[in-house]
Design a protein around this motif. Structure first.
Motif, PDB file in Angstrom:
ATOM      1  N   UNK A  33       0.823  -1.206   0.000  1.00  3.57           N
ATOM      2  CA  UNK A  33       0.000   0.000   0.000  1.00  3.57           C
ATOM      3  C   UNK A  33       0.859   1.258   0.000  1.00  3.57           C
ATOM      4  N   UNK A  34       1.959   1.230   0.758  1.00  4.24           N
ATOM      5  CA  UNK A  34       2.865   2.387   0.739  1.00  4.24           C
ATOM      6  C   UNK A  34       3.428   2.594  -0.661  1.00  4.24           C
ATOM      7  N   UNK A  35       3.762   1.496  -1.335  1.00  2.00           N
ATOM      8  CA  UNK A  35       4.286   1.602  -2.705  1.00  2.00           C
ATOM      9  C   UNK A  35       3.219   2.134  -3.660  1.00  2.00           C
ATOM     10  N   UNK A  36       1.971   1.747  -3.443  1.00  3.53           N
ATOM     11  CA  UNK A  36       0.870   2.232  -4.285  1.00  3.53           C
ATOM     12  C   UNK A  36       0.754   3.745  -4.174  1.00  3.53           C
ATOM     13  N   UNK A  37       0.747   4.248  -2.936  1.00  2.00           N
ATOM     14  CA  UNK A  37       0.598   5.691  -2.738  1.00  2.00           C
ATOM     15  C   UNK A  37       1.813   6.451  -3.289  1.00  2.00           C
ATOM     16  N   UNK A  38       3.006   5.872  -3.169  1.00  2.00           N
ATOM     17  CA  UNK A  38       4.176   6.540  -3.744  1.00  2.00           C
ATOM     18  C   UNK A  38       4.105   6.559  -5.264  1.00  2.00           C
ATOM     19  N   UNK A  39       3.619   5.461  -5.845  1.00  2.00           N
ATOM     20  CA  UNK A  39       3.478   5.418  -7.310  1.00  2.00           C
ATOM     21  C   UNK A  39       2.459   6.446  -7.788  1.00  2.00           C
ATOM     22  N   UNK A  40       1.341   6.567  -7.062  1.00  2.00           N
ATOM     23  CA  UNK A  40       0.347   7.572  -7.427  1.00  2.00           C
ATOM     24  C   UNK A  40       0.911   8.981  -7.262  1.00  2.00           C
ATOM     25  N   UNK A  41       1.684   9.189  -6.196  1.00  2.51           N
ATOM     26  CA  UNK A  41       2.270  10.511  -5.949  1.00  2.51           C
ATOM     27  C   UNK A  41       3.238  10.907  -7.061  1.00  2.51           C
ATOM     28  N   UNK A  42       3.932   9.919  -7.640  1.00  3.20           N
ATOM     29  CA  UNK A  42       4.899  10.228  -8.701  1.00  3.20           C
ATOM     30  C   UNK A  42       4.223  10.763  -9.945  1.00  3.20           C
ATOM     31  N   UNK A  43       2.915  10.553 -10.082  1.00  2.00           N
ATOM     32  CA  UNK A  43       2.169  11.020 -11.253  1.00  2.00           C
ATOM     33  C   UNK A  43       1.405  12.312 -10.976  1.00  2.00           C
ATOM     34  N   UNK A  44       1.585  12.868  -9.790  1.00  2.00           N
ATOM     35  CA  UNK A  44       0.859  14.079  -9.433  1.00  2.00           C
ATOM     36  C   UNK A  44       1.807  15.159  -8.945  1.00  2.00           C
ATOM     37  N   UNK A  45       1.281  16.365  -8.820  1.00  2.00           N
ATOM     38  CA  UNK A  45       2.098  17.487  -8.363  1.00  2.00           C
ATOM     39  C   UNK A  45       1.366  18.239  -7.262  1.00  2.00           C
ATOM     40  N   UNK A 102     -10.583   2.115  -5.865  1.00  2.00           N
ATOM     41  CA  UNK A 102     -10.336   0.795  -5.305  1.00  2.00           C
ATOM     42  C   UNK A 102      -9.598   0.887  -3.971  1.00  2.00           C
ATOM     43  N   UNK A 103      -8.664   1.834  -3.872  1.00  2.00           N
ATOM     44  CA  UNK A 103      -7.945   2.028  -2.609  1.00  2.00           C
ATOM     45  C   UNK A 103      -8.896   2.505  -1.519  1.00  2.00           C
ATOM     46  N   UNK A 104      -9.842   3.346  -1.875  1.00  2.00           N
ATOM     47  CA  UNK A 104     -10.847   3.805  -0.906  1.00  2.00           C
ATOM     48  C   UNK A 104     -11.612   2.622  -0.327  1.00  2.00           C
ATOM     49  N   UNK A 105     -12.015   1.710  -1.193  1.00  2.00           N
ATOM     50  CA  UNK A 105     -12.749   0.534  -0.745  1.00  2.00           C
ATOM     51  C   UNK A 105     -11.870  -0.364   0.122  1.00  2.00           C
ATOM     52  N   UNK A 106     -10.587  -0.493  -0.263  1.00  2.00           N
ATOM     53  CA  UNK A 106      -9.665  -1.323   0.507  1.00  2.00           C
ATOM     54  C   UNK A 106      -9.452  -0.754   1.910  1.00  2.00           C
ATOM     55  N   UNK A 107      -9.304   0.575   2.012  1.00  2.00           N
ATOM     56  CA  UNK A 107      -9.113   1.200   3.321  1.00  2.00           C
ATOM     57  C   UNK A 107     -10.333   0.995   4.223  1.00  2.00           C
ATOM     58  N   UNK A 108     -11.520   0.958   3.631  1.00  2.00           N
ATOM     59  CA  UNK A 108     -12.734   0.796   4.424  1.00  2.00           C
ATOM     60  C   UNK A 108     -12.866  -0.613   4.992  1.00  2.00           C
ATOM     61  N   UNK A 109     -12.076  -1.560   4.471  1.00  2.00           N
ATOM     62  CA  UNK A 109     -12.181  -2.954   4.919  1.00  2.00           C
ATOM     63  C   UNK A 109     -11.037  -3.349   5.842  1.00  2.00           C
ATOM     64  N   UNK A 110     -10.343  -2.396   6.395  1.00  2.00           N
ATOM     65  CA  UNK A 110      -9.206  -2.700   7.262  1.00  2.00           C
ATOM     66  C   UNK A 110      -9.648  -3.541   8.464  1.00  2.00           C
ATOM     67  N   UNK A 111      -8.892  -4.595   8.788  1.00  2.00           N
ATOM     68  CA  UNK A 111      -9.242  -5.452   9.932  1.00  2.00           C
ATOM     69  C   UNK A 111      -8.683  -4.968  11.258  1.00  2.00           C
ATOM     70  N   UNK A 112      -8.001  -3.827  11.250  1.00  2.00           N
ATOM     71  CA  UNK A 112      -7.298  -3.406  12.455  1.00  2.00           C
ATOM     72  C   UNK A 112      -8.218  -3.112  13.633  1.00  2.00           C
ATOM     73  N   UNK A 113      -9.436  -2.690  13.362  1.00  2.00           N
ATOM     74  CA  UNK A 113     -10.344  -2.343  14.460  1.00  2.00           C
ATOM     75  C   UNK A 113     -10.648  -3.547  15.342  1.00  2.00           C
ATOM     76  N   UNK A 114     -10.612  -4.752  14.781  1.00  2.00           N
ATOM     77  CA  UNK A 114     -10.943  -5.955  15.545  1.00  2.00           C
ATOM     78  C   UNK A 114      -9.718  -6.805  15.876  1.00  2.00           C
ATOM     79  N   UNK A 115      -8.539  -6.354  15.498  1.00  2.00           N
ATOM     80  CA  UNK A 115      -7.325  -7.119  15.775  1.00  2.00           C
ATOM     81  C   UNK A 115      -6.687  -6.606  17.064  1.00  2.00           C
ATOM     82  N   UNK A 116      -6.536  -7.455  18.088  1.00  2.00           N
ATOM     83  CA  UNK A 116      -6.008  -6.980  19.371  1.00  2.00           C
ATOM     84  C   UNK A 116      -4.553  -6.546  19.299  1.00  2.00           C
ATOM     85  N   UNK A 117      -3.822  -6.942  18.260  1.00  2.00           N
ATOM     86  CA  UNK A 117      -2.418  -6.574  18.156  1.00  2.00           C
ATOM     87  C   UNK A 117      -2.205  -5.279  17.364  1.00  2.00           C
TER      88      UNK A 117
END
Length: 372
Positions: A33-45, A102-117
């Motif tokens: 995901x970090x690589x995705x955002x960096x790739x998108x950033x490289x195409x924007x200003x 698609x990234x918006x949808x992926x962020x909405x499905x994060x499992x972190x809220x229910x993961x105790x770690x």
């Protein structure tokens, strides 16, 4: 007795093998995901680039969290999920609004809220990331909304209307060449109608926006106004200012103030601003061309079997299959851009299209029987 492991959430039991596998997958996905955002950033200003790099930095912090928990048990690097790999490919090669949706949808499905770690901060990050990506996706949707609307509506209208026409004609019992001619006529008539309709719609909307925009007339007329009956006040009141704000702005225009003494009363309505609304509605010729082309591209699908010499029920079945695939595709695209489930939108498009065709087929059959 199990060992305990300190985590940001407190002391937890020694992680199981399932925990370790999950953490390794989290780690792989965070890196992707970090690589995705960096790739998108490289195409924007500018601002958008900074926002995307900020998201990448947040994902890097999450990556560090799982790296710390795994410690020397990090093992061999795991592959990111198929969704993350797909997003990464699209971000590197296209960088379009589809990736953000698609990234918006992926962020909405994060499992972190229910993961105790996962820490509460990480879960909160993911929820905020969804809103950030939603905001960026809205900008992209706005930029292509006029053309995209014409494309989607045109393609779906062509698919459904011409399938319905072909189905109705075939059910009435006419010869296959008549069905083909009817389909071609429906394609041309519909495409021209859609193109003309979109041109008129968008041109009319632009003209309405242009007519509503304040002009610079107050700058040229101000020196000759009767100061005892200041018409400028009426101009600014008509534009929505209060009496006090209108009087203040009129006094500025007449030169009574050498500065903006009270900026809260100065709205500067004549200031030229970028015509962002044209991004939202698109150009008239662009929308018309898109409507014509996409209606035609959709309308040709139901007559493909007839063009290749197929006749009767087999031709109609093949046409239905081809149109069904196209409807599923356009529905999925709409779902992706809307940040919703592509499958749900695809099935909805399919049900609507086949429903209309089925009704027309039954009516054609009834008409054919009654005429026979």
């Amino acid at each position: 007795m199990q060992k305990t492991l300190p985590t940001p959430s407190g002391r937890r039991p020694e992680p199981t093998s399932a925990d370790l596998r999950r953490w390794r997958q989290y780690l792989a996905d965070e890196k992707a995901e970090a690589a995705i955002y960096r790739a998108l950033a490289s195409r924007r200003e500018g601002e958008e680039r900074d926002i995307l790099l900020g998201l990448a930095e947040a994902e890097r912090r999450h990556e560090a969290h799982w790296t710390t928990l795994l410690g020397d048990r990090i093992g061999r690097p795991r592959a990111a999920s198929l969704r993350s790999q797909l997003l990464g490919f699209l971000a590197r090669h296209f960088g379009s609004v589809f990736v953000l949706a698609m990234a918006q949808r992926a962020e909405s499905r994060s499992p972190y809220a229910s993961d105790p770690y996962a820490t509460p901060a990480m879960a909160a990050d993911e929820r905020i990331h969804e809103e950030v990506v939603r905001g960026l996706a809205v900008r992209g949707r706005t930029r292509l909304s006029g053309m995209f609307r014409a494309a989607v509506f045109g393609a779906n209208d062509g698919l459904v209307s011409n399938l319905s026409l072909v189905a109705g004609m075939a059910a009435s019992g006419v010869a296959s060449h008549v069905v083909l001619l009817s389909g071609v006529a429906g394609l041309l008539a519909g495409a021209l109608s859609m193109g003309a309709g979109e041109f008129i719609s968008v041109r009319s909307q632009r003209e309405l926006l242009s007519a509503s925009r304040p002009t610079q007339i107050t700058l040229t007329a101000a020196p000759d106004l009767d100061l005892t009956a200041n018409e400028l006040v009426l101009v600014y009141k008509a534009r929505g200012m209060s009496q006090a704000a209108a009087e203040h702005r009129a006094a500025e225009r007449l030169g009574d103030f050498s500065c903006d003494c009270d900026p809260s009363l100065s709205l500067h309505p004549e200031k030229e601003e970028p015509e962002d609304e044209h991004e939202a509605i698109g150009s008239a010729w662009g929308a018309a061309s898109a409507s014509f082309c996409f209606f035609a591209s959709g309308a040709i699908v139901p007559i493909i079997p007839f063009l290749f010499g197929m006749v009767g029920v087999p031709a109609l079945l093949v046409a239905g299959v081809l149109v069904g695939i196209a409807l599923l595709g356009t529905g999925a695209v709409v779902g992706l851009l809307a940040g919703a489930s592509p499958l749900t939108r695809a099935l909805r498009q399919l049900a609507i299209g086949f429903g209309a065709a089925a009704v027309t087929y039954l009516l054609g059959f009834v008409f054919g029987v009654s005429m026979g």
